[in-house]
Design a protein around this motif. Structure first.
Motif, short mmCIF file in Angstrom:
data_model
loop_
_atom_site.label_atom_id
_atom_site.label_comp_id
_atom_site.label_asym_id
_atom_site.label_seq_id
_atom_site.Cartn_x
_atom_site.Cartn_y
_atom_site.Cartn_z
N LYS A 85 41.49 38.79 61.72
CA LYS A 85 40.06 38.39 61.93
C LYS A 85 39.28 39.19 60.61
O LYS A 85 38.39 38.52 59.96
CB LYS A 85 39.43 38.96 63.08
N ARG A 86 39.71 40.31 60.44
CA ARG A 86 39.29 41.26 59.26
C ARG A 86 39.53 40.49 57.97
O ARG A 86 38.79 40.51 57.09
CB ARG A 86 39.69 42.63 59.35
N LEU A 87 40.94 40.06 57.85
CA LEU A 87 41.14 39.71 56.52
C LEU A 87 40.43 38.27 56.27
O LEU A 87 39.98 37.97 55.26
CB LEU A 87 42.79 39.28 56.59
N GLU A 88 40.29 37.50 57.42
CA GLU A 88 39.65 36.33 57.03
C GLU A 88 38.23 36.79 56.76
O GLU A 88 37.45 36.07 55.80
CB GLU A 88 39.52 35.73 58.52
N SER A 89 37.36 37.58 57.43
CA SER A 89 35.97 37.87 56.91
C SER A 89 35.79 38.53 55.65
O SER A 89 34.92 38.61 54.94
CB SER A 89 35.27 38.89 58.00
N GLU A 90 36.90 39.34 55.15
CA GLU A 90 36.88 39.74 53.88
C GLU A 90 37.66 39.01 52.79
O GLU A 90 37.60 39.24 51.63
CB GLU A 90 37.71 40.86 53.93
N LYS A 91 37.88 37.61 53.00
CA LYS A 91 38.65 36.90 52.10
C LYS A 91 37.68 36.91 50.79
O LYS A 91 36.65 36.62 50.93
CB LYS A 91 38.74 35.65 52.71
N ILE A 92 38.28 36.82 49.81
CA ILE A 92 37.50 36.61 48.33
C ILE A 92 38.24 35.36 47.83
O ILE A 92 39.43 35.24 47.55
CB ILE A 92 37.97 37.93 47.46
N ASP A 93 37.37 34.59 47.67
CA ASP A 93 37.75 33.16 46.92
C ASP A 93 37.84 33.33 45.21
O ASP A 93 36.89 33.66 44.63
CB ASP A 93 36.77 32.09 46.92
N ILE A 94 39.01 33.61 44.92
CA ILE A 94 39.31 34.36 43.42
C ILE A 94 39.29 33.03 42.73
O ILE A 94 38.99 33.11 41.14
CB ILE A 94 40.86 34.74 43.19
N THR A 95 39.04 31.96 42.98
CA THR A 95 38.62 30.69 42.17
C THR A 95 37.08 30.60 41.79
O THR A 95 36.90 29.88 40.97
CB THR A 95 39.10 29.44 42.51
N LEU A 96 36.30 31.36 42.40
CA LEU A 96 35.02 31.25 42.02
C LEU A 96 34.45 31.91 40.63
O LEU A 96 35.34 32.78 40.44
CB LEU A 96 34.04 32.24 43.10
N PRO A 97 33.74 31.43 39.98
CA PRO A 97 33.26 31.77 38.83
C PRO A 97 32.86 33.16 38.60
O PRO A 97 32.10 33.37 39.89
CB PRO A 97 32.26 30.97 38.12
N ALA A 98 33.21 34.08 38.05
CA ALA A 98 32.85 35.56 37.99
C ALA A 98 31.45 35.61 37.51
O ALA A 98 30.89 35.07 36.70
CB ALA A 98 33.69 36.58 37.29
N THR A 99 30.67 36.73 38.02
CA THR A 99 29.28 37.19 37.30
C THR A 99 29.51 37.63 36.29
O THR A 99 30.51 38.82 35.88
CB THR A 99 28.41 38.01 38.46
N ARG A 100 29.02 37.40 35.19
CA ARG A 100 29.01 37.70 33.60
C ARG A 100 28.57 39.04 33.66
O ARG A 100 27.45 39.10 33.89
CB ARG A 100 28.81 36.99 32.72
N LEU A 101 29.30 40.24 33.27
CA LEU A 101 28.57 41.47 33.23
C LEU A 101 28.05 41.55 31.84
O LEU A 101 28.28 40.99 30.86
CB LEU A 101 29.35 42.56 33.03
N GLN A 102 26.87 42.07 31.75
CA GLN A 102 26.06 42.25 30.36
C GLN A 102 26.47 43.32 29.83
O GLN A 102 26.35 44.58 29.97
CB GLN A 102 24.34 42.57 30.84
N VAL A 103 27.28 43.29 28.74
CA VAL A 103 27.97 44.40 27.98
C VAL A 103 27.26 44.60 26.74
O VAL A 103 26.70 43.77 26.03
CB VAL A 103 29.39 43.93 27.61
N GLY A 104 26.79 45.86 26.58
CA GLY A 104 26.03 46.22 25.55
C GLY A 104 26.85 46.39 24.20
O GLY A 104 28.02 46.41 24.51
N ALA A 105 26.31 46.66 23.24
CA ALA A 105 27.01 46.54 21.96
C ALA A 105 26.50 47.61 20.80
O ALA A 105 25.17 47.59 21.05
CB ALA A 105 27.64 45.43 21.37
N PRO A 106 27.41 48.50 20.05
CA PRO A 106 26.17 49.15 19.15
C PRO A 106 25.39 48.36 18.28
O PRO A 106 25.82 46.95 17.96
CB PRO A 106 27.39 49.44 18.06
N ASN A 107 23.98 48.62 18.13
CA ASN A 107 23.26 48.07 17.05
C ASN A 107 24.04 47.71 15.77
O ASN A 107 24.43 48.52 15.21
CB ASN A 107 22.19 48.96 16.90
#
Ligand code: DAH
Length: 347
Positions: A85-107
């Motif tokens: 039951k716990r595994l079912e509720s914690e299931k992660i769909d790894i095929t979902l598109p990831a949230t793109r992290l906003q990566v900073g970069a040097p000016n």
């Protein structure tokens, strides 16, 4: 014996009910705890006649075994169910598109400046600083641009107090300041990146505030070929080993002779394109041999000392290097614009 039989039936029926792990634990206490039903039977052995003790003890043991086996079996099943039951509720769909992290970069402007700094430091130059609020004396007069000189028109700037205190229109005043510190005695190798100001209307190639990278070298027996060699190294470092350089005659008040320094166009490799306006060459800096008046004003005897100076426009370098066609991009906070350069950098 009746009691044993009764308990046996009770166990059978209780285990056929819907139980939870919590209830199961209560049952264990109820039957096998210190004051449990089965434990109580054990205590009653001693009140039995001797010939019945063995048989009774055996039956109690069987009852305990029955309870334990039912208990273990159910416990295992319930725990497994809970895990599932716990595994079912914690299931992660790894095929979902990831949230793109906003990566900073040097000016990128800073990056270009740092690149020039690092290179010149490796050649023995000091990186120095100078005030952005400057005196007319350093910004103009000591650089051989007296009051009323027409060359001042091109460097109209913002005045803070009367005509004497102003926002520097170039980083060249740091040349004069550094020479005064050297007191005419020590050789100088310095670069000074910094902000500069001019009363220009902002457009794609002009900004009322921009950055320059000033360079000054003073020593004995310095010639134009030293400047050429130094410029060549800088150009190759910034624009690649196949970058060629050339000098064209020019005019600055603080250098004599003065030159415009060009690099071969890295887009068309000299064939001609829109970036180099079909000339095959791109101008990146003003430079020249330090004018004897400027040496003298700074306390260096032009009979003994000679030197060269150069001034890059930092934004221009970054624009060329990163293919940016509008200087205003550096001073806007529009992430849609700047992100494009970030990514180029991160990749
Ligand atoms: N200060 C000049 C300008 O703002 C650029 C420059 C030209 C600097 C020649 C120099 C130099 O040091 O030698 O247009």
């Amino acid at each position: 014996m009746d009691k044993i039989k009764e308990l046996k039936e009770q166990i059978e029926s209780v285990f056929s009910e819907d139980l939870t792990l919590e209830k199961l634990n209560d049952l264990k206490i109820e039957y096998l705890g210190k004051k449990g039903l089965i434990t109580g039977l054990n205590a009653s052995i001693r009140d039995l006649p001797n010939e019945e003790k063995k048989e009774f003890g055996k039956n109690v043991n069987e009852l305990r075994t029955l309870f334990n086996s039912k208990y273990e079996e159910l416990k295992e099943r319930l725990e497994l169910e809970e895990t599932n039951k716990r595994l079912e509720s914690e299931k992660i769909d790894i095929t979902l598109p990831a949230t793109r992290l906003q990566v900073g970069a040097p000016n990128i402007l800073e990056k270009v400046i740092e690149e020039v700094e690092e290179l010149l430091m490796s050649m023995g130059y000091d990186v120095v600083d100078g005030p952005e609020i400057e005196e007319d004396k350093f910004n103009f007069e000591m650089l051989n641009i007296p009051k009323g000189h027409p060359a001042r028109d091109a460097q109209d700037t913002f005045y803070i107090k009367d005509e004497e205190i102003l926002l520097r229109s170039q980083t060249s005043p740091v040349q004069a300041r550094t020479m005064l510190k050297g007191e005419g005695k020590t050789p100088i190798r310095m670069i000074c990146p910094g902000k500069t100001y001019r009363r220009d209307d902002d457009d794609a190639t002009h900004s009322h505030q921009f950055m320059q990278i000033e360079g000054l070298l003073i020593d004995k027996d310095i010639s134009l070929s030293d400047l050429k060699g130094t410029f060549d190294v800088i150009a190759k470092k910034l624009f690649g080993d196949d970058c060629k350089t050339r000098f064209r005659p020019s005019y600055y008040q603080f250098t004599e002779p003065s030159v415009e320094t060009d690099i071969s166009c890295f887009v068309c490799k000299g064939k001609g394109c829109s970036l180099c306006k079909n000339t095959g060459w791109i101008t990146v800096a003003g430079a020249g041999m330090v004018h004897p008046n400027v040496l003298r004003n700074g306390g260096y005897d032009p009979e003994v000392w000679s030197g060269f100076a150069f001034g890059f426009g930092a934004e221009r370098l970054a624009m060329l290097k990163y293919g940016i066609d509008d200087i205003r991009v550096f001073y806007q906070t529009d992430l849609r614009e700047t992100k494009a350069f970030d990514r180029k950098d991160v990749d």
